[in-house]
Every structure is written in structure tokens, then in C-alpha cells.
Design an enzyme around this catalytic site. Sequence first.
Site, PDB file in Angstrom:
ATOM      1  N   GLY A   1       0.855  -1.180   0.000  1.00  0.00           N
ATOM      2  CA  GLY A   1       0.000   0.000   0.000  1.00  0.00           C
ATOM      3  C   GLY A   1       0.889   1.227   0.000  1.00  0.00           C
ATOM      4  O   GLY A   1       1.014   1.950  -0.976  1.00  0.00           O
ATOM      5  N   ARG A   2       1.580   1.417   1.126  1.00  0.00           N
ATOM      6  CA  ARG A   2       2.391   2.614   1.359  1.00  0.00           C
ATOM      7  C   ARG A   2       3.395   2.884   0.225  1.00  0.00           C
ATOM      8  O   ARG A   2       3.568   4.009  -0.207  1.00  0.00           O
ATOM      9  CB  ARG A   2       3.163   2.406   2.673  1.00  0.00           C
ATOM     10  CG  ARG A   2       3.805   3.664   3.216  1.00  0.00           C
ATOM     11  CD  ARG A   2       4.670   3.343   4.436  1.00  0.00           C
ATOM     12  NE  ARG A   2       4.062   2.489   5.413  1.00  0.00           N
ATOM     13  CZ  ARG A   2       3.424   2.913   6.511  1.00  0.00           C
ATOM     14  NH1 ARG A   2       3.311   4.192   6.760  1.00  0.00           N
ATOM     15  NH2 ARG A   2       2.913   2.054   7.366  1.00  0.00           N
TER      16      ARG A   2
ATOM     17  N   ARG B   1      -1.874   9.937  11.729  1.00  0.00           N
ATOM     18  CA  ARG B   1      -0.635   9.178  11.970  1.00  0.00           C
ATOM     19  C   ARG B   1       0.288   9.781  13.043  1.00  0.00           C
ATOM     20  O   ARG B   1       0.792   9.046  13.889  1.00  0.00           O
ATOM     21  CB  ARG B   1       0.151   8.985  10.656  1.00  0.00           C
ATOM     22  CG  ARG B   1      -0.636   8.267   9.566  1.00  0.00           C
ATOM     23  CD  ARG B   1       0.229   7.856   8.388  1.00  0.00           C
ATOM     24  NE  ARG B   1       1.127   6.793   8.739  1.00  0.00           N
ATOM     25  CZ  ARG B   1       2.403   6.944   8.971  1.00  0.00           C
ATOM     26  NH1 ARG B   1       2.958   8.124   8.855  1.00  0.00           N
ATOM     27  NH2 ARG B   1       3.149   5.914   9.311  1.00  0.00           N
TER      28      ARG B   1
ATOM     29  N   CYS C   1      -9.711  20.285  19.976  1.00  0.00           N
ATOM     30  CA  CYS C   1      -9.599  20.607  21.397  1.00  0.00           C
ATOM     31  C   CYS C   1      -8.866  19.482  22.129  1.00  0.00           C
ATOM     32  O   CYS C   1      -9.429  18.835  23.018  1.00  0.00           O
ATOM     33  CB  CYS C   1     -10.984  20.824  21.982  1.00  0.00           C
ATOM     34  SG  CYS C   1     -11.880  22.089  21.115  1.00  0.00           S
TER      35      CYS C   1
HETATM   36  N1  LLP Z   1      -1.702  -6.537   3.460  1.00  0.00           N
HETATM   37  C1  LLP Z   1      -2.333  -6.580   4.644  1.00  0.00           C
HETATM   38  C2  LLP Z   1      -3.033  -7.790   5.025  1.00  0.00           C
HETATM   39  C3  LLP Z   1      -2.301  -5.469   5.488  1.00  0.00           C
HETATM   40  O1  LLP Z   1      -2.922  -5.518   6.657  1.00  0.00           O
HETATM   41  C4  LLP Z   1      -1.600  -4.297   5.079  1.00  0.00           C
HETATM   42  C5  LLP Z   1      -1.541  -3.113   5.950  1.00  0.00           C
HETATM   43  C6  LLP Z   1      -0.990  -4.295   3.808  1.00  0.00           C
HETATM   44  C7  LLP Z   1      -1.045  -5.437   3.034  1.00  0.00           C
HETATM   45  C8  LLP Z   1      -0.258  -3.095   3.259  1.00  0.00           C
HETATM   46  O2  LLP Z   1       0.813  -2.745   4.044  1.00  0.00           O
HETATM   47  P1  LLP Z   1       1.842  -1.604   3.538  1.00  0.00           P
HETATM   48  O3  LLP Z   1       2.471  -2.081   2.260  1.00  0.00           O
HETATM   49  O4  LLP Z   1       1.083  -0.372   3.332  1.00  0.00           O
HETATM   50  O5  LLP Z   1       2.829  -1.504   4.635  1.00  0.00           O
HETATM   51  N2  LLP Z   1      -1.946   2.752   9.562  1.00  0.00           N
HETATM   52  C9  LLP Z   1      -0.569   2.337   9.665  1.00  0.00           C
HETATM   53  C10 LLP Z   1      -0.265   1.175   8.745  1.00  0.00           C
HETATM   54  C11 LLP Z   1      -1.161   0.000   8.995  1.00  0.00           C
HETATM   55  C12 LLP Z   1      -0.972  -1.101   8.004  1.00  0.00           C
HETATM   56  C13 LLP Z   1      -2.181  -1.953   7.967  1.00  0.00           C
HETATM   57  N3  LLP Z   1      -2.080  -3.079   7.094  1.00  0.00           N
HETATM   58  C14 LLP Z   1       0.325   3.534   9.367  1.00  0.00           C
HETATM   59  O6  LLP Z   1      -0.195   4.593   9.016  1.00  0.00           O
HETATM   60  O7  LLP Z   1       1.538   3.442   9.518  1.00  0.00           O
END
Ligand code: LLP
Length: 447
Positions: free
Chosen positions: A278-279, A314, A371
Site C-alpha cells: 500500500g504505502r 498518523r 480541542c
Molecule cells: N496486506 C495486509 C493484510 C495489510 O494488513 C496491510 C496493511 C498491507 C497489506 C499493506 O501494508 P503496507 O504495504 O502499506 O505496509 N496505519 C498504519 C499502517 C497500517 C498497516 C495496515 N495493514 C500507518 O499509518 O503506519
Amino acid sequence: MHYKNSQIYFDSISAQELAKEYGTPLYVYEAGRIRENFQRLDRTFKKHWPRFQIYYAVKSNSNPAIVKLLMQEGAFCDCASLNEILLAKKLGAKGKAILFSGNYLNDDDLKAGIESGAFINLDDVSLLDRLLKFGKPDVLSFRINPDFGKSNVHESDVMAGKQAKFGIPWERAKEAYAKAKEAGIKKFGVHMMTGSCVTEPEYFEAITKKLLDCVGPMAHDLHIKFEFIDIGGGFGIPYLPDEKPLDIEKTAEKVCDVFRKKTKEFGLGDVQLVVEPGRYLVGDAGFIIGRVHAIKESYKKFVGTDVGMSTLARPVLYGAYHGISVDKTRSFDKLRMTGFDKLRMTGHGDIKTGHGEPVEPEKVTITGQACENADAWAKDRELPKLEIGDLIVVENAGAYGFCMSYPYNGRLRAAEVLVDGKTDKLIRRRETFEDWLLGVENLDTAR
Ligand code: LLP
């Protein structure tokens, strides 16, 4: 994002123009950067292992325009909930182009998952009997916990290991597959997601090796064939000014080398390698434009903007750092008279004169309008002196940004804009008071 004559631009559109047209706070995404991120990852892995597929983690940025853009590049969808599946389907994904990786699902989720025709990835063996009540998936996968995980952000982004709520402990994986085989399932996948935002290639090599060492003997003992092996997402991006980016070439090489070696050793064949980032795809392609509305000299100096903890969760949730760049064009005429046009701002408070000499920055705390004291979310940052009306641009906000925003304190959700070369388009309008009350019932009978 880049500076031209001290003005911030996204491709060829300035932050000032966007703020004027759509207001602030405003999420802005650069389409070109998203495409580049996707193609770099895809090309690099395919060079080393051609049977490779990216499933985009829809949760990281679920704006339909962004999901669609990635699907057009060739991404399949990694969905975490029924609504994410519905979104992927609405955009044209079907069958194996959707991987449903939920956790702690209820019967409605399981039923909908089966009916959707998506690949199902179960987080635990206890879900199998419940799933089978609704039908038999063509391909079934289990999420494995390899007993270690990592994150450069925060411990809550570590998703494997003894404290993690996800997956089946790797030692018990064989039982799960044996049970599924007994139930008549013929095709299998395997999955893990061990942590988010990791920038060490060796880590991805280590988790891949661990997963294959678990999968290989299982495939042999149970005589099952794996259609795909999904090593998860987690590919990190740098947030801090001195953080190094993930070396994707080295990562792909190391992961694919161990993948090749282990699939050969265990006779797993030309199995598909799956990742679900994702990121990495959207994180550095997204920004938030905010405006300075109030400045206070208290025990320390606070700069109040319309970007708060509810616009970007975040920093408050994870103590996460987001770079801030400054665009002072609005007060530029005044500054020009004081010689400000000789300054060049390069983000992260790194200000230099036109001759490259550093300029003394000012230490301020950037706050939103909620707030809560937690809302003073960028503490003691060195930034060019800010004045009311100036714009700030928050960097690396493309992943887990808008999708984690909420309308706290009646500060409603921002608008989202996609910039593509010379064009910009609104991809979600700003939330209104009416939107905020949508779904409210029985107001007239409330006492
Ligand atoms: N696959 C699964 C099953 C996941 O739970 C996640 C992310 C991804 C793929 C994608 O992960 P990435 O490539 O984005 O690292 N809110 C947190 C991150 C939480 C990730 C949740 N799961 C933050 O803002 O750092």
C-alpha cells in the site's frame, strides 16, 4: 512536489492555485508518482521472477480514482472488508483479481466473501468450518504468522510475532491445510503480512525464507500444490529527513533469489509470487495543503493550521513524522521587499540563501484546531518563519492519510484532488455539514 521560485508545485500545478480553487485542508495526489512507484516495483520484481503479481492494499488509500489508476497499471486488489470488495468490483475487478484478507470475520463477511468469487485468505483455521457453510472456495489461502515482524514506524505496525493478532502460528499451519484438503479444497495459496514500513532488504529476504521453509515441507507432506505465495506488503518509504529509501532492486533480488532457491529445493514449481503493498505505491505521492490561520507566542511558539489530528491521524496515533514544506507566496510581495526572494526553501525546514548559505530557521510547533493537546502534532520543527495566510504542505500523506481521517470537533473531512501533468481533478469533494449529519435518525424525537 517541487519548488519553483519558492513556490510549491505538484507536477505543473501550484499549491497556491489548488488551495484557491479547492480550499484547505486539501489532499493532493500526483498520478505520475503513483504510476512510477507501481512500475518500478513491478518491473524490478518481474526481472527476477516473471510470475509476479501486485495486489494493491486498498486500505492504504481507498479513493476510487486512486484504486482505478493502479488497476489500470496492472494491480489486482487486496481487500480487507466486504466494502473494499464491493469497491474493487465496482471498478471492474473480479475473481482472482481480488484477494480477501480479513481478520476476525463474522458469518456475513464469510458469506459475502464466498459469494464475491474473490480469492479467500483466512486468518485462522477456526474460520474454515464457518466458511464452508457458505460454499467451497476454488482457491483457499491461510495467513501465516512466521513468529517475527518489524516496522520502522511503531510497534502497532508490527503484524507478526507473539504479540500479533494476525495469522496462524507457522508451527500449526500444516493442520490448517490438512483440514482444508480433507474438506475437498484442491487449490491453495499462502499468505503473510508481517509489518508495515520496513526499509531493510534483508528483512524481506528473511521473511520469505521463513515462509518457504514452512510451506515447502507442508506441500510435500500433504501433497498439495500452491498456486501463489504472498509475502505481504510492508515496503517502506522514508519519512524522516535523513532516512534512506528502500533499495527495491536489492530487495527484489534478495527475495527472488531465496524464492528461486527454496521453490526448487521443495519442488514447488513455477509458483506465482505475490506482494500486496500500500504505502510504497501511494505514500510519497500524497500531500496535504493546509493554511496557517493563527499564530501564538505562548511558552513556546504555536502555528495553528487547518491540518489537525483528524485530517492526518498518523502523528498522534504512532508518533509518526511527516515532513512539512512551506509556501509563502501569499505574503511573497511583502517578503520580497525584505529580501526574502533570495531564500530557497527545500522542505524539512532546510532553508538556504540563493548562494547556498544556511538561513537560521525558526522553531515552532504546528498544531491543528482540535480541542486536544495531542493535536499539536509536529513539535518543535525548524521552519521558515510562518505568517497567517501562508501554506504548509505535509509530505508523505498518500497512504493511511485521508482514509484514516475523521470528522472530530466538527472539523470535517478534507477534499481530495488528483494532479496529472497539467491537469487537476477533484476526486472527492470536501465534506459538508449535511454529509456530517447523513445517517442521523430520529432527531425530532430526541430529548
Ligand atoms: N496486506 C495486509 C493484510 C495489510 O494488513 C496491510 C496493511 C498491507 C497489506 C499493506 O501494508 P503496507 O504495504 O502499506 O505496509 N496505519 C498504519 C499502517 C497500517 C498497516 C495496515 N495493514 C500507518 O499509518 O503506519
